[in-house]
Design a protein around this motif. Structure first.
Motif, PDB file in Angstrom:
ATOM      1  N   ILE A   6     -47.045  48.828  -9.002  1.00 57.50           N
ATOM      2  CA  ILE A   6     -46.944  48.531  -9.808  1.00 57.50           C
ATOM      3  C   ILE A   6     -47.588  47.136 -10.318  1.00 57.50           C
ATOM      4  O   ILE A   6     -47.262  46.047  -9.837  1.00 57.50           O
ATOM      5  CB  ILE A   6     -45.326  48.230 -10.802  1.00 57.50           C
ATOM      6  N   SER A   7     -48.568  47.112 -11.256  1.00 56.90           N
ATOM      7  CA  SER A   7     -49.023  46.136 -11.605  1.00 56.90           C
ATOM      8  C   SER A   7     -48.460  45.615 -13.188  1.00 56.90           C
ATOM      9  O   SER A   7     -48.652  46.439 -13.997  1.00 56.90           O
ATOM     10  CB  SER A   7     -50.645  45.776 -11.916  1.00 56.90           C
ATOM     11  N   GLY A   8     -47.920  44.503 -13.331  1.00 55.55           N
ATOM     12  CA  GLY A   8     -47.172  44.186 -14.662  1.00 55.55           C
ATOM     13  C   GLY A   8     -48.019  43.706 -15.654  1.00 55.55           C
ATOM     14  O   GLY A   8     -47.617  43.210 -16.818  1.00 55.55           O
ATOM     15  N   SER A   9     -49.468  43.442 -15.390  1.00 48.45           N
ATOM     16  CA  SER A   9     -50.240  42.922 -16.081  1.00 48.45           C
ATOM     17  C   SER A   9     -50.601  43.455 -17.298  1.00 48.45           C
ATOM     18  O   SER A   9     -50.895  44.831 -17.198  1.00 48.45           O
ATOM     19  CB  SER A   9     -51.536  42.330 -15.394  1.00 48.45           C
ATOM     20  N   MET A  10     -50.897  43.184 -18.465  1.00 50.34           N
ATOM     21  CA  MET A  10     -51.575  43.909 -19.665  1.00 50.34           C
ATOM     22  C   MET A  10     -53.053  44.029 -19.554  1.00 50.34           C
ATOM     23  O   MET A  10     -53.626  44.668 -20.162  1.00 50.34           O
ATOM     24  CB  MET A  10     -51.266  42.849 -20.962  1.00 50.34           C
ATOM     25  N   ARG A  11     -53.603  43.044 -18.459  1.00 50.86           N
ATOM     26  CA  ARG A  11     -54.918  43.402 -18.070  1.00 50.86           C
ATOM     27  C   ARG A  11     -54.879  44.789 -17.104  1.00 50.86           C
ATOM     28  O   ARG A  11     -54.568  44.553 -15.899  1.00 50.86           O
ATOM     29  CB  ARG A  11     -55.617  42.310 -17.361  1.00 50.86           C
ATOM     30  N   ARG A  12     -55.496  45.893 -17.580  1.00 53.17           N
ATOM     31  CA  ARG A  12     -55.430  46.909 -16.744  1.00 53.17           C
ATOM     32  C   ARG A  12     -56.171  46.643 -15.281  1.00 53.17           C
ATOM     33  O   ARG A  12     -55.806  47.108 -14.194  1.00 53.17           O
ATOM     34  CB  ARG A  12     -55.957  48.196 -17.519  1.00 53.17           C
ATOM     35  N   GLU A  13     -57.179  46.030 -15.371  1.00 49.41           N
ATOM     36  CA  GLU A  13     -57.978  45.859 -14.202  1.00 49.41           C
ATOM     37  C   GLU A  13     -58.082  44.365 -13.842  1.00 49.41           C
ATOM     38  O   GLU A  13     -59.149  43.798 -13.345  1.00 49.41           O
ATOM     39  CB  GLU A  13     -59.357  46.326 -14.107  1.00 49.41           C
ATOM     40  N   GLY A  14     -57.075  43.511 -14.025  1.00 45.83           N
ATOM     41  CA  GLY A  14     -56.831  42.142 -13.702  1.00 45.83           C
ATOM     42  C   GLY A  14     -56.597  41.776 -12.291  1.00 45.83           C
ATOM     43  O   GLY A  14     -56.577  42.793 -11.549  1.00 45.83           O
ATOM     44  N   ASN A  15     -56.258  40.547 -11.875  1.00 47.96           N
ATOM     45  CA  ASN A  15     -56.284  40.146 -10.917  1.00 47.96           C
ATOM     46  C   ASN A  15     -54.832  40.611 -10.145  1.00 47.96           C
ATOM     47  O   ASN A  15     -54.775  40.903  -8.920  1.00 47.96           O
ATOM     48  CB  ASN A  15     -55.936  38.662 -10.675  1.00 47.96           C
ATOM     49  N   THR A  16     -53.872  40.864 -10.785  1.00 45.02           N
ATOM     50  CA  THR A  16     -52.542  41.411 -10.276  1.00 45.02           C
ATOM     51  C   THR A  16     -52.824  43.042  -9.774  1.00 45.02           C
ATOM     52  O   THR A  16     -52.437  43.454  -8.581  1.00 45.02           O
ATOM     53  CB  THR A  16     -51.506  41.331 -11.228  1.00 45.02           C
ATOM     54  N   ALA A  17     -53.457  43.849 -10.620  1.00 43.57           N
ATOM     55  CA  ALA A  17     -53.958  45.246 -10.471  1.00 43.57           C
ATOM     56  C   ALA A  17     -54.814  45.035  -9.048  1.00 43.57           C
ATOM     57  O   ALA A  17     -54.545  46.019  -8.130  1.00 43.57           O
ATOM     58  CB  ALA A  17     -54.611  45.741 -11.425  1.00 43.57           C
ATOM     59  N   ILE A  18     -55.820  44.022  -9.185  1.00 47.77           N
ATOM     60  CA  ILE A  18     -56.686  44.241  -7.951  1.00 47.77           C
ATOM     61  C   ILE A  18     -55.731  44.076  -6.678  1.00 47.77           C
ATOM     62  O   ILE A  18     -56.111  44.623  -5.584  1.00 47.77           O
ATOM     63  CB  ILE A  18     -57.724  43.228  -8.053  1.00 47.77           C
ATOM     64  N   LEU A  19     -55.019  43.055  -6.710  1.00 49.12           N
ATOM     65  CA  LEU A  19     -54.212  42.718  -5.278  1.00 49.12           C
ATOM     66  C   LEU A  19     -53.237  43.990  -5.051  1.00 49.12           C
ATOM     67  O   LEU A  19     -53.191  44.226  -3.686  1.00 49.12           O
ATOM     68  CB  LEU A  19     -53.320  41.437  -5.521  1.00 49.12           C
ATOM     69  N   VAL A  20     -52.752  44.425  -5.960  1.00 52.06           N
ATOM     70  CA  VAL A  20     -51.519  45.661  -5.707  1.00 52.06           C
ATOM     71  C   VAL A  20     -52.626  46.763  -5.154  1.00 52.06           C
ATOM     72  O   VAL A  20     -52.273  47.432  -4.316  1.00 52.06           O
ATOM     73  CB  VAL A  20     -50.967  45.953  -7.026  1.00 52.06           C
ATOM     74  N   GLN A  21     -53.620  46.959  -5.752  1.00 52.81           N
ATOM     75  CA  GLN A  21     -54.362  48.148  -5.250  1.00 52.81           C
ATOM     76  C   GLN A  21     -55.234  48.057  -4.026  1.00 52.81           C
ATOM     77  O   GLN A  21     -55.271  48.833  -3.289  1.00 52.81           O
ATOM     78  CB  GLN A  21     -55.403  48.495  -6.355  1.00 52.81           C
ATOM     79  N   GLU A  22     -55.339  46.819  -3.587  1.00 52.22           N
ATOM     80  CA  GLU A  22     -55.755  46.280  -2.373  1.00 52.22           C
ATOM     81  C   GLU A  22     -54.921  46.718  -1.323  1.00 52.22           C
ATOM     82  O   GLU A  22     -55.209  47.274  -0.096  1.00 52.22           O
ATOM     83  CB  GLU A  22     -56.191  44.872  -2.405  1.00 52.22           C
ATOM     84  N   ILE A  23     -53.646  46.358  -1.519  1.00 50.45           N
ATOM     85  CA  ILE A  23     -52.621  46.827  -0.516  1.00 50.45           C
ATOM     86  C   ILE A  23     -52.661  48.501  -0.366  1.00 50.45           C
ATOM     87  O   ILE A  23     -52.586  49.013   0.733  1.00 50.45           O
ATOM     88  CB  ILE A  23     -51.370  46.156  -0.889  1.00 50.45           C
TER      89      ILE A  23
END
Ligand SMILES: Cc1cc2nc3c(=O)[nH]c(=O)nc-3n(C[C@H](O)[C@H](O)[C@H](O)COP(=O)(O)O)c2cc1C
Length: 184
Positions: A6-23
Protein backbone atom coordinates in the motif's frame (compact mmCIF):
# COMPACT_ATOMS: atom_id res chain seq x y z
CA UNK A 1 -0.07 -16.54 0.29
CA UNK A 2 -0.16 -12.95 -0.82
CA UNK A 3 1.89 -9.80 -0.33
CA UNK A 4 -0.11 -6.56 -0.34
CA UNK A 5 1.72 -3.27 -0.90
CA UNK A 6 0.00 0.00 0.00
CA UNK A 7 1.27 3.44 -0.91
CA UNK A 8 -0.45 6.05 1.23
CA UNK A 9 0.70 8.96 -0.91
CA UNK A 10 -1.77 11.09 -2.80
CA UNK A 11 0.81 11.05 -5.60
CA UNK A 12 -0.17 7.89 -7.44
CA UNK A 13 3.30 7.54 -8.95
CA UNK A 14 5.25 9.29 -6.22
CA UNK A 15 8.29 8.21 -4.25
CA UNK A 16 6.41 6.02 -1.77
CA UNK A 17 4.70 4.14 -4.61
CA UNK A 18 8.06 3.66 -6.32
CA UNK A 19 9.68 2.11 -3.23
CA UNK A 20 6.70 -0.11 -2.38
CA UNK A 21 6.47 -1.29 -5.99
CA UNK A 22 10.21 -1.94 -6.15
CA UNK A 23 9.89 -4.43 -3.28
CA UNK A 24 6.80 -5.98 -4.87
CA UNK A 25 8.63 -6.34 -8.19
CA UNK A 26 11.42 -8.36 -6.56
CA UNK A 27 8.92 -10.44 -4.57
CA UNK A 28 6.88 -11.21 -7.70
CA UNK A 29 10.03 -12.17 -9.63
CA UNK A 30 10.63 -14.80 -6.96
CA UNK A 31 7.20 -16.31 -7.52
CA UNK A 32 5.14 -14.90 -4.62
CA UNK A 33 1.77 -13.32 -5.60
CA UNK A 34 1.54 -9.59 -4.99
CA UNK A 35 -1.00 -6.78 -5.17
CA UNK A 36 -0.47 -3.02 -5.08
CA UNK A 37 -2.94 -0.36 -3.93
CA UNK A 38 -2.47 3.39 -4.02
CA UNK A 39 -4.54 5.39 -1.56
CA UNK A 40 -4.53 8.22 -4.08
CA UNK A 41 -8.09 8.93 -5.17
CA UNK A 42 -9.55 6.81 -2.38
CA UNK A 43 -11.96 8.30 0.08
CA UNK A 44 -11.03 7.33 3.64
CA UNK A 45 -13.05 9.14 6.27
CA UNK A 46 -11.53 9.70 9.75
CA UNK A 47 -12.35 7.62 12.83
CA UNK A 48 -15.06 9.46 14.78
CA UNK A 49 -14.33 7.72 18.10
CA UNK A 50 -17.89 6.40 18.41
CA UNK A 51 -16.66 3.08 19.94
CA UNK A 52 -19.51 1.26 18.15
CA UNK A 53 -16.92 -1.04 16.56
CA UNK A 54 -16.51 -2.76 19.95
CA UNK A 55 -19.97 -4.31 19.54
CA UNK A 56 -20.19 -4.36 15.74
CA UNK A 57 -16.68 -5.84 15.35
CA UNK A 58 -16.17 -3.61 12.33
CA UNK A 59 -16.05 0.09 11.57
CA UNK A 60 -19.59 1.46 11.27
CA UNK A 61 -18.62 4.28 8.89
CA UNK A 62 -19.91 3.27 5.47
CA UNK A 63 -19.87 4.73 1.96
CA UNK A 64 -16.16 5.19 1.53
CA UNK A 65 -13.25 3.08 0.28
CA UNK A 66 -11.90 1.96 3.67
CA UNK A 67 -13.74 -1.39 3.78
CA UNK A 68 -12.45 -2.48 0.36
CA UNK A 69 -8.85 -1.76 1.39
CA UNK A 70 -9.25 -3.48 4.74
CA UNK A 71 -10.65 -6.61 3.13
CA UNK A 72 -7.42 -6.84 1.14
CA UNK A 73 -5.35 -6.31 4.32
CA UNK A 74 -7.26 -9.05 6.14
CA UNK A 75 -6.74 -11.44 3.22
CA UNK A 76 -3.01 -10.70 2.76
CA UNK A 77 -0.35 -12.65 4.64
CA UNK A 78 2.17 -9.84 4.46
CA UNK A 79 1.66 -6.07 4.30
CA UNK A 80 4.08 -3.49 2.93
CA UNK A 81 2.76 -0.14 4.15
CA UNK A 82 4.33 3.08 2.94
CA UNK A 83 3.74 6.71 3.75
CA UNK A 84 5.23 10.01 2.66
CA UNK A 85 6.40 12.18 5.53
CA UNK A 86 4.17 15.17 6.21
CA UNK A 87 5.28 17.35 9.12
CA UNK A 88 7.57 14.63 10.49
CA UNK A 89 4.81 11.99 10.46
CA UNK A 90 2.55 9.89 8.22
CA UNK A 91 0.24 11.78 5.85
CA UNK A 92 -3.42 12.23 6.78
CA UNK A 93 -4.71 9.57 4.39
CA UNK A 94 -2.53 6.92 6.04
CA UNK A 95 -3.53 8.11 9.52
CA UNK A 96 -7.21 7.81 8.64
CA UNK A 97 -6.66 4.28 7.34
CA UNK A 98 -4.74 3.30 10.47
CA UNK A 99 -7.07 4.91 13.00
CA UNK A 100 -10.09 3.00 11.73
CA UNK A 101 -8.26 -0.34 12.08
CA UNK A 102 -9.08 0.10 15.78
CA UNK A 103 -12.28 -1.70 14.75
CA UNK A 104 -10.22 -4.80 13.87
CA UNK A 105 -8.08 -4.65 16.97
CA UNK A 106 -10.83 -5.81 19.36
CA UNK A 107 -10.73 -9.29 17.83
CA UNK A 108 -7.05 -9.06 16.78
CA UNK A 109 -8.04 -9.64 13.15
CA UNK A 110 -4.58 -8.68 11.84
CA UNK A 111 -2.49 -10.44 14.50
CA UNK A 112 0.23 -12.82 13.35
CA UNK A 113 0.60 -11.37 9.86
CA UNK A 114 3.98 -10.00 8.77
CA UNK A 115 4.83 -6.45 7.71
CA UNK A 116 7.37 -4.09 6.20
CA UNK A 117 7.21 -0.31 6.77
CA UNK A 118 8.31 2.32 4.25
CA UNK A 119 8.73 6.03 4.96
CA UNK A 120 9.76 8.69 2.45
CA UNK A 121 10.87 12.20 3.29
CA UNK A 122 12.64 15.02 1.49
CA UNK A 123 15.00 15.76 4.37
CA UNK A 124 13.92 15.14 7.99
CA UNK A 125 11.13 13.36 9.88
CA UNK A 126 11.23 9.96 8.20
CA UNK A 127 12.17 8.28 11.48
CA UNK A 128 9.03 9.56 13.16
CA UNK A 129 6.91 8.48 10.18
CA UNK A 130 8.41 5.03 10.61
CA UNK A 131 7.66 5.09 14.35
CA UNK A 132 3.98 5.79 13.66
CA UNK A 133 3.84 2.91 11.17
CA UNK A 134 5.66 0.64 13.63
CA UNK A 135 3.26 1.62 16.43
CA UNK A 136 0.33 0.63 14.20
CA UNK A 137 1.97 -2.66 13.25
CA UNK A 138 3.02 -3.61 16.76
CA UNK A 139 -0.39 -2.71 18.25
CA UNK A 140 -1.97 -5.14 15.80
CA UNK A 141 0.71 -7.77 16.60
CA UNK A 142 2.17 -7.93 13.12
CA UNK A 143 5.58 -9.61 12.95
CA UNK A 144 8.07 -7.01 11.73
CA UNK A 145 10.28 -7.96 8.80
CA UNK A 146 12.03 -4.64 8.16
CA UNK A 147 11.81 -1.08 6.95
CA UNK A 148 13.23 1.42 4.47
CA UNK A 149 13.47 5.19 4.74
CA UNK A 150 13.72 6.75 1.29
CA UNK A 151 14.68 10.31 0.42
CA UNK A 152 13.26 12.49 -2.33
CA UNK A 153 11.24 15.64 -2.87
CA UNK A 154 9.70 15.57 -6.36
CA UNK A 155 8.03 12.40 -7.66
CA UNK A 156 10.74 10.06 -8.92
CA UNK A 157 13.56 11.58 -6.85
CA UNK A 158 13.77 8.47 -4.67
CA UNK A 159 15.21 6.57 -7.65
CA UNK A 160 18.41 8.56 -6.97
CA UNK A 161 18.53 7.25 -3.37
CA UNK A 162 20.66 4.22 -4.09
CA UNK A 163 20.67 3.03 -0.48
CA UNK A 164 16.87 2.95 -0.26
CA UNK A 165 16.37 1.49 -3.74
CA UNK A 166 19.14 -1.05 -3.07
CA UNK A 167 17.41 -2.13 0.16
CA UNK A 168 14.32 -3.30 -1.75
CA UNK A 169 15.79 -6.58 -2.95
CA UNK A 170 17.20 -7.70 0.44
CA UNK A 171 13.80 -6.94 2.03
CA UNK A 172 12.08 -8.88 -0.78
CA UNK A 173 14.45 -11.80 -0.09
CA UNK A 174 13.44 -11.74 3.59
CA UNK A 175 9.76 -11.76 2.56
CA UNK A 176 10.29 -14.67 0.19
CA UNK A 177 12.27 -16.65 2.77
CA UNK A 178 9.41 -16.14 5.24
CA UNK A 179 7.02 -17.74 2.74
CA UNK A 180 9.59 -20.49 2.19
CA UNK A 181 9.44 -21.29 5.91
CA UNK A 182 5.66 -21.61 5.71
CA UNK A 183 5.95 -24.08 2.82
CA UNK A 184 8.20 -26.45 4.81
C1 LIG B 1 2.25 18.79 3.33
C2 LIG B 1 3.67 18.29 3.18
C3 LIG B 1 4.46 18.14 4.31
C4 LIG B 1 5.76 17.66 4.21
N1 LIG B 1 6.52 17.50 5.34
C5 LIG B 1 7.77 17.03 5.24
C6 LIG B 1 8.59 16.85 6.41
O1 LIG B 1 8.18 17.06 7.55
N2 LIG B 1 9.86 16.40 6.24
C7 LIG B 1 10.39 16.13 5.00
O2 LIG B 1 11.54 15.74 4.92
N3 LIG B 1 9.62 16.25 3.88
C8 LIG B 1 8.34 16.68 3.97
N4 LIG B 1 7.56 16.80 2.84
C9 LIG B 1 8.10 16.32 1.55
C10 LIG B 1 7.62 14.90 1.20
O3 LIG B 1 7.83 14.00 2.27
C11 LIG B 1 8.35 14.41 -0.03
O4 LIG B 1 8.01 15.23 -1.14
C12 LIG B 1 8.11 12.95 -0.37
O5 LIG B 1 8.93 12.57 -1.43
C13 LIG B 1 6.66 12.71 -0.76
O6 LIG B 1 6.51 11.34 -1.09
P1 LIG B 1 5.49 10.88 -2.25
O7 LIG B 1 6.13 11.28 -3.57
O8 LIG B 1 5.40 9.42 -2.07
O9 LIG B 1 4.21 11.59 -1.98
C14 LIG B 1 6.27 17.30 2.93
C15 LIG B 1 5.47 17.45 1.79
C16 LIG B 1 4.19 17.94 1.90
C17 LIG B 1 3.34 18.07 0.66
Amino acid sequence: MKVLGISGSMRREGNTAILVQEILRHVAQKGVPTEFISLSGKEIKPCIGCEKCKEEKCCVIKNDDWHEIIEKMVNADLLIIGSPTYYFDVCGQVKNLIDRTYSLWHDRKLAGKKAVAIAVCADKGGTRTLETLEAFLSTHEYGYIGHIIGRGFYPGDVREDSIAMGSAEPIADKIVSYFGTLDD
